[in-house]
Design a protein around this motif. Structure first.
Motif: not given
Length: 707
Positions: A313, A315, A339-340, A371, A373, A397
């Motif tokens: 992650t 952020d 984002g993750e 991804n 995100s 992403p």
């Protein structure tokens, strides 16, 4: 960083006090005389080891000499090393190791516990990286870089009137410190609980490129201030047939400098462009759960498996579009990336001995990087100067899914012969990249022979093909697809053929002389690539020899040749002008020679050793454009000569003097390192010079051994 050192020594002292009973080192012979539980086993109980302390002197400053060792400054330094090993009659044990405590590359570790019940450990180390000491810059500051108050800007680097006066030496170097503790607890004979916590801090100065407008570029001495914490916790089972482990691993990265701001040394290309700003590396985290399994399926077959789920992650808050107040009203599509990335890994491997002569193995790996995100359309500002109204870009992403399968077989024949072979299939599916899919297929075979009792040889061949799906240049970018030539290919995302040949041989000519040979060749062809990397090949040949001259006198020598070549072609954007088409042939060759001698002229009194290494690198870049013009690029050269001498004089069975002498000469010719900050009219560089460093270090230490 000083806090880490204090915590480290405190923790080490606590482990020592808990694990070593009072008086353990006073009379180790008392414990050794106790009757061991195993009649024929060696008795290792008691305290053994050595410590040494002394001083060293270095005659010259040298960044190459001490890049990773800390021996970069002239003058005196401390010599402090040691090893301590304690084994108690009740199962208590303690191991301590210290290396180079008087240098910036110091390392210290301690591990102890009660065998079969618990372990505790502590580690501390520092890693310097002295990259360059010949850089110069007019900038002052850390994350906010400014110029002297009376700085006068110019249109080019040649029209900066105060540049020479305002330059000051700027060292490019970083220092890492790591401190960690670990534990292992065994509640039952087959079970264990384990974990560790570690912190790494990195600070210093690195070079960073930045620009204004379209042709005003500076190389900045930017500050580095990173912090990383990683930790783990798990449970394991170790049985006769079944082994299993479940664990959690985590990592947290923090950057204390979220942005780097610098003053424009040139005449401002537009309003409010006196300062620029770049985002630093964002804070981020990674967390993972994993499970591993090993199981014996009978006496001849074994199954191993691993499964892991992870999440990354990020952020960190975005910077505004520009530091220029003219664009203060340009709204961001989001405050942060949010984002993750979710990762999945599954591996299974089976190995089996089907017959006394035949072994087979097969494994499969599934790896997925999902991804999650969010994709957004972003307005943007070009170099704090231009707002291309109505033009947006979309973040991509990237993700992938990999399916990798491998199978291998080995068959052993009499007289030391063995044949091996295998096949690998690797399929990669990618998102938001130039190709959707690549497939790599590799087949290989290897033979081992023993043609004579004193000779062993092996020979291996492999062939690999990569097939890529339809190539889409710079896919998924709006309005700017024309930036990349559609005939350009990224080398790891396009069709390729690879052939490799390798072989080894060793020969014991006499009981006193042994020779060894290693050879590797490879060739990569990118036949479908018109612009980009088209061909690459290389070879490595290494010869080693060892000599037993007589009792107390041995020697060794080696020679290695490493050569790489590549051909690539390109064209400037959409230009049809032959002068904008080019081909480049790169050739790099490295020869390395080494010689070592170990001599004991006085047994139990004097030991001597010497190691000499010489390495020579040559790099040639041949460039030609479509008109036949061939601009000349000077040859790249690097020569390194290193000599290490050591002598150990044993005063008695416990005491000795250790003398070390080290010499190194690092000489290079690199046309990109000319020592001038304004070689290019629109690039203000750091003016790094090619190295021509020579340094000598000598040290004397007193060593005491106890056992």
């Amino acid at each position: 960083m000083a806090t880490n050192i204090a915590y480290g020594w405190s923790a080490a002292a606590m482990i020592s006090v808990v694990l070593v009973p009072a008086g353990a080192g006073a009379d180790p012979a008392t414990e050794v005389r106790d009757t061991p539980t195993c009649r024929y086993c060696p008795d290792y109980r008691g305290t053994t080891g050595w410590v040494e302390a002394g001083a060293g002197y270095q005659d010259e400053d040298s960044a190459p000499f001490g890049r990773y060792t800390g021996l970069d400054d002239d003058g005196f330094h401390g010599v402090l090393n040691g090893r301590i090993r304690h084994r108690g009659a009740d199962g208590r044990y303690l191991d301590m190791a210290a290396d180079d405590l008087g240098l910036e590359s110091r390392r210290f570790g301690v591990e102890g516990g009660i065998q079969g019940r618990f372990d505790l450990s502590l580690e501390y180390d520092e890693i310097p990286n002295h990259r360059d000491r010949t850089s110069f810059s007019p900038f002052r500051g850390d994350s906010r870089l400014t110029l002297p108050p009376d700085w006068v800007p110019g249109a080019t680097t040649g029209s900066l009137p105060n540049l020479g006066r305002d330059l000051r030496r700027t060292e490019l170097e970083t220092q890492r410190e790591r401190l960690g503790i670990g534990f292992r607890f065994m509640p039952e004979s087959a079970w264990e609980v384990f974990g560790h916590v570690r912190r790494e801090e990195k600070d210093g100065t690195q070079d960073l490129g930045a620009s204004f407008g379209f042709n005003q570029t500076v190389i900045l001495p930017a500050a580095v201030d990173y912090e990383t914490d990683d930790f783990s916790f798990g449970v394991g089972y170790n049985g006769d047939e079944l082994q299993a482990r479940v664990a959690y691993d985590g990592s947290v990265f923090r950057n204390d400098d979220s942005a780097i701001t610098w003053q424009n040394p040139f005449v401002a290309p537009g309003a409010n462009t006196g300062f620029g700003r770049l985002a630093g590396a964002p804070d981020n985290e990674f967390h993972q759960l994993s499970a591993m399994l090993g199981y014996a399926l009978g006496k001849a077959t074994r199954l191993n498996a691993k499964f892991a789920l992870g999440r990354m992650t990020q952020d960190d808050s975005f910077l505004p579009h520009s530091i220029n107040p003219l664009f203060a009203g340009n709204a961001l599509a989001a405050d942060d990336l949010d984002g993750e990335v979710n990762t999945t890994l599954a591996e299974v491997r089976v190995t089996s001995r089907l017959t006394p002569r035949l072994r087979v193995s097969a494994d499969f790996t599934y790896s997925d990087r999902d991804n999650d995100s969010e994709r957004r359309q972003w307005d943007y500002v070009v170099t704090d100067l231009v707002d291309p109204a109505g033009t947006t870009r979309v973040n991509t992403p990237y993700g992938f899914t990999q399916n990798l399968a491998r199978i291998k077989a080995a068959y052993r024949l009499p007289r030391g012969m063995e044949f091996q072979g295998g096949f690998e299939y690797d399929r990669m599916e990618r998102t938001f990249q130039s190709v959707n899919e690549t497939e790599d297929r590799t087949v290989w075979g290897q033979a081992r022979f023993r043609p004579a009792r004193t000779v062993e040889t092996s020979f291996k061949l492999s062939h690999a093909d990569r097939d890529a799906s339809t190539y889409r240049p710079v896919a998924h970018l709006t309005d700017f697809n024309e930036i990349q030539n559609p005939l350009m290919r990224i080398h790891n995302l396009t069709d390729r053929t690879r052939d490799k040949v390798s072989g080894t041989a060793s020969w014991m000519m006499t009981p006193a002389v042994t020779l060894a040979l290693d050879v590797d060749f490879y060739r990569d062809d990118y036949d479908d690539t018109q612009w980009g990397l088209q061909k690459a090949n290389g070879r490595m040949v290494s010869v080693d020899a060892s000599f037993f001259i007589r009792e107390g006198l041995t020697a060794s020598a080696f020679f290695t040749n490493d050569r790489m070549e590549s051909d690539q072609a390109g064209r400037t954007f959409w230009s049809a002008n032959p002068a904008d088409q080019w081909v480049v042939d790169d050739r790099y060759n490295t020869d390395t020679f080494g010689l070592g001698i170990n001599w004991t002229p006085m047994p139990n009194r004097l030991d001597l050793s010497a190691d000499l290494t010489y390495s020579e690198f040559r790099g040639d870049i041949d460039y030609a454009d479509g008109t036949g013009a061939r601009p000349s690029y000077p040859r790249l050269k690097t020569d390194i000569t290193a000599l290490n001498l050591r002598g150990d004089y044993h005063i008695d069975a416990r005491q000795s003097l250790v003398v070390r002498w080290r010499y190194e000469h690092y000489d290079e010719e690199d046309w990109a390192r000319d020592g001038v900050v304004n070689s290019l009219a629109t690039v203000l560089d750091l003016g790094r010079e090619a190295f021509d460093d020579e340094a000598v270090m000598a040290s004397v230490a007193y060593r005491y051994r106890f056992d």
